[in-house]
Design an enzyme around this catalytic site. Structure first.
Site, PDB file in Angstrom:
ATOM      1  N   SER A  21       7.158  -2.524 -11.948  1.00 42.33           N
ATOM      2  CA  SER A  21       6.679  -3.679 -12.717  1.00 42.33           C
ATOM      3  C   SER A  21       7.325  -3.796 -14.105  1.00 42.33           C
ATOM      4  O   SER A  21       7.701  -4.901 -14.508  1.00 42.33           O
ATOM      5  CB  SER A  21       5.155  -3.653 -12.824  1.00 42.33           C
ATOM      6  OG  SER A  21       4.604  -3.886 -11.550  1.00 42.33           O
ATOM      7  N   THR A  71      -3.454  -2.280 -10.556  1.00 40.45           N
ATOM      8  CA  THR A  71      -3.115  -1.793  -9.223  1.00 40.45           C
ATOM      9  C   THR A  71      -4.087  -0.696  -8.814  1.00 40.45           C
ATOM     10  O   THR A  71      -5.071  -0.416  -9.516  1.00 40.45           O
ATOM     11  CB  THR A  71      -1.628  -1.370  -9.144  1.00 40.45           C
ATOM     12  OG1 THR A  71      -1.305  -1.116  -7.771  1.00 40.45           O
ATOM     13  CG2 THR A  71      -1.321  -0.138  -9.979  1.00 40.45           C
ATOM     14  N   LYS A  75      -8.343  -2.358  -8.584  1.00 39.07           N
ATOM     15  CA  LYS A  75      -8.389  -3.796  -8.265  1.00 39.07           C
ATOM     16  C   LYS A  75      -9.825  -4.318  -8.107  1.00 39.07           C
ATOM     17  O   LYS A  75     -10.079  -5.496  -8.317  1.00 39.07           O
ATOM     18  CB  LYS A  75      -7.571  -4.098  -7.006  1.00 39.07           C
ATOM     19  CG  LYS A  75      -6.068  -4.019  -7.262  1.00 39.07           C
ATOM     20  CD  LYS A  75      -5.263  -4.444  -6.050  1.00 39.07           C
ATOM     21  CE  LYS A  75      -3.776  -4.398  -6.368  1.00 39.07           C
ATOM     22  NZ  LYS A  75      -2.921  -4.837  -5.274  1.00 39.07           N
ATOM     23  N   ASN A  96      -5.610  -8.457  -9.475  1.00 38.18           N
ATOM     24  CA  ASN A  96      -4.373  -7.724  -9.799  1.00 38.18           C
ATOM     25  C   ASN A  96      -3.765  -8.216 -11.112  1.00 38.18           C
ATOM     26  O   ASN A  96      -2.723  -7.705 -11.537  1.00 38.18           O
ATOM     27  CB  ASN A  96      -3.342  -7.809  -8.666  1.00 38.18           C
ATOM     28  CG  ASN A  96      -2.586  -9.120  -8.664  1.00 38.18           C
ATOM     29  OD1 ASN A  96      -3.141 -10.160  -9.037  1.00 38.18           O
ATOM     30  ND2 ASN A  96      -1.335  -9.093  -8.265  1.00 38.18           N
ATOM     31  N   ASP A 111      -1.464 -11.490  -5.619  1.00 36.57           N
ATOM     32  CA  ASP A 111      -0.927 -10.852  -4.403  1.00 36.57           C
ATOM     33  C   ASP A 111      -0.931 -11.837  -3.238  1.00 36.57           C
ATOM     34  O   ASP A 111       0.021 -11.887  -2.448  1.00 36.57           O
ATOM     35  CB  ASP A 111      -1.793  -9.649  -3.994  1.00 36.57           C
ATOM     36  CG  ASP A 111      -1.485  -8.400  -4.803  1.00 36.57           C
ATOM     37  OD1 ASP A 111      -0.368  -8.288  -5.341  1.00 36.57           O
ATOM     38  OD2 ASP A 111      -2.368  -7.522  -4.893  1.00 36.57           O
ATOM     39  N   GLY A 141      -4.352  -2.296   8.765  1.00 38.25           N
ATOM     40  CA  GLY A 141      -5.013  -1.789   7.556  1.00 38.25           C
ATOM     41  C   GLY A 141      -6.080  -2.765   7.105  1.00 38.25           C
ATOM     42  O   GLY A 141      -5.974  -3.974   7.347  1.00 38.25           O
ATOM     43  N   GLY A 143      -7.675  -2.371   3.763  1.00 34.67           N
ATOM     44  CA  GLY A 143      -7.976  -2.032   2.370  1.00 34.67           C
ATOM     45  C   GLY A 143      -7.812  -3.239   1.460  1.00 34.67           C
ATOM     46  O   GLY A 143      -7.905  -4.400   1.904  1.00 34.67           O
ATOM     47  N   TYR A 242       7.394  -1.305  -0.368  1.00 35.80           N
ATOM     48  CA  TYR A 242       8.736  -1.597  -0.893  1.00 35.80           C
ATOM     49  C   TYR A 242       9.446  -0.322  -1.351  1.00 35.80           C
ATOM     50  O   TYR A 242      10.579  -0.374  -1.803  1.00 35.80           O
ATOM     51  CB  TYR A 242       8.667  -2.616  -2.043  1.00 35.80           C
ATOM     52  CG  TYR A 242       7.610  -2.285  -3.071  1.00 35.80           C
ATOM     53  CD1 TYR A 242       7.872  -1.387  -4.090  1.00 35.80           C
ATOM     54  CD2 TYR A 242       6.353  -2.840  -2.985  1.00 35.80           C
ATOM     55  CE1 TYR A 242       6.895  -1.064  -4.998  1.00 35.80           C
ATOM     56  CE2 TYR A 242       5.365  -2.530  -3.897  1.00 35.80           C
ATOM     57  CZ  TYR A 242       5.645  -1.638  -4.907  1.00 35.80           C
ATOM     58  OH  TYR A 242       4.671  -1.302  -5.799  1.00 35.80           O
TER      59      TYR A 242
END
Ligand code: NAP
Length: 302
Positions: A21, A71, A75, A96, A111, A141, A143, A242
């Site tokens: 970031s 992050t 969050k 976020n 996001d 997932g 989450g 990523y």
């Protein structure tokens, strides 16, 4: 805020020492000739250190900080400290990005739109190979990021199946999203299955989105896709991870002949949206992308 001012921006989370970031936001400030900084504020989970989180949020309320990204693991835990949420953050149930407006702390979620922007780019780029009717997605997932992904896909008209290793976690997320007023006409658009061969075998989604951390550094040899289960032949695979740029899942899917994309585009899109909400200035995502490429090139030659 006028452009002659100094933008004090930053990121709260844990661990964040390897975050990209700062690279993205500092490149945007520089390109737009704005003065400012983007600092890392490593803050442990709220159960371990509530006072540090409060301290940084108070800096924002006092005008000493102008914008924060949030992050893992904060969050959700930042929400009680904020005055209000944007409709997207409210619907997604996670924050976020925090900005200050009229003395109030506002929680946003970039996001969801970040994923949609990048997904649309990916689908448009591969129009020749992706069926224009593409509309069924399997999300792995359940989450924080899966929540933003499901919300964004449902809003965009996708039929979503959510797969988690703990089916009750997926069911809880389906219930939470279905309870949102925005989702009422779209109740039939989300369902849940067990993230195992038996749960996924009968599905033939057009898109598979990995929203688990499986395969992320340092776990390079792991994949969330059940071993031995063939990929649906016409699916495209989008991995939110990523780092590394190419996960085990991406390698497996590409080997099986599927179109694939990593999460760096989403990271850049959500960063550009956060940057705009703090500074009122739009930055070309290509500026952030080339700053990221330079860091990757420097790291690989080091
Ligand atoms: P999270 O809130 O911790 O959720 C992770 C989910 O993955 C949970 O459902 C978890 O299940 C599941 N999971 C963990 N290990 C698993 C395993 N071995 N097998 C199956 N499921 C497993 O994390 P998050 O915030 O959603 O982030 C997930 C990933 O997305 C991270 O790698 C993050 O870096 C990435 N991300 C990328 C972007 C971007 O801009 N590209 C944005 C946000 C997040 P349990 O609860 O059972 O552990």
């Amino acid at each position: 805020m006028s452009h002659s001012e100094y933008f004090r921006l930053g990121l709260i989370g844990w661990p964040i020492e390897h975050s990209y970031s700062p690279v993205l936001h500092l490149a945007a400030l520089k390109y737009l000739n704005l003065k400012g900084e983007y600092e890392l504020y490593p803050i442990r989970p709220i159960g371990e250190d509530k006072s540090k989180l409060e301290e940084v949020i108070l800096m924002m309320a006092a005008g000493e900080l102008h914008g924060l990204n949030v992050t893992i693991p904060h969050k959700l835990s930042v929400i009680p400290f904020l005055d209000t949420l944007t409709p997207v953050a409210e619907a997604v149930g996670a924050v976020n990005t925090i900005k200050v407006q009229g003395g109030k702390l506002i929680g946003d979620n970039t996001d969801a739109l970040g994923l949609l922007n990048d997904l649309r780019r990916f689908l448009a780029k591969n129009r020749a190979r992706i069926n224009g009717q593409t509309r069924t997605a399997l999300v792995l997932g359940a989450g924080g990021s899966a929540r933003a992904v499901c919300w964004a896909l449902i809003e965009d008209g996708w039929q979503v199946t959510l797969a988690a290793r703990r089916i009750e976690q997926a069911e809880k997320l389906v219930d939470a999203l279905s309870a949102q007023p925005f989702a009422v006409p779209k109740l039939a658009k989300i369902s849940s299955v067990h993230l195992a061969e038996s749960g996924l075998a009968a599905l033939s989604p057009d898109l598979i989105v990995n929203a688990t951390p499986v395969g992320m550094v340092p776990d390079l040899n792991r994949s969330p896709w059940p071993a031995g289960l063939p990929f649906p032949q016409t699916a495209a695979v989008y991995d939110l991870i990523y780092n590394p740029q190419e996960t085990r899942l991406i390698q497996q899917a590409r080997y099986a002949g599927l179109l694939t994309e990593s999460g760096i585009g989403m990271l850049i899109e959500q960063a550009a949206l956060s940057f705009y909400s703090w500074t009122g200035c739009r930055v070309l995502t290509s500026v952030m992308q080339s700053a990221y490429n330079s860091v990757i090139a420097a790291n690989s030659s080091a």
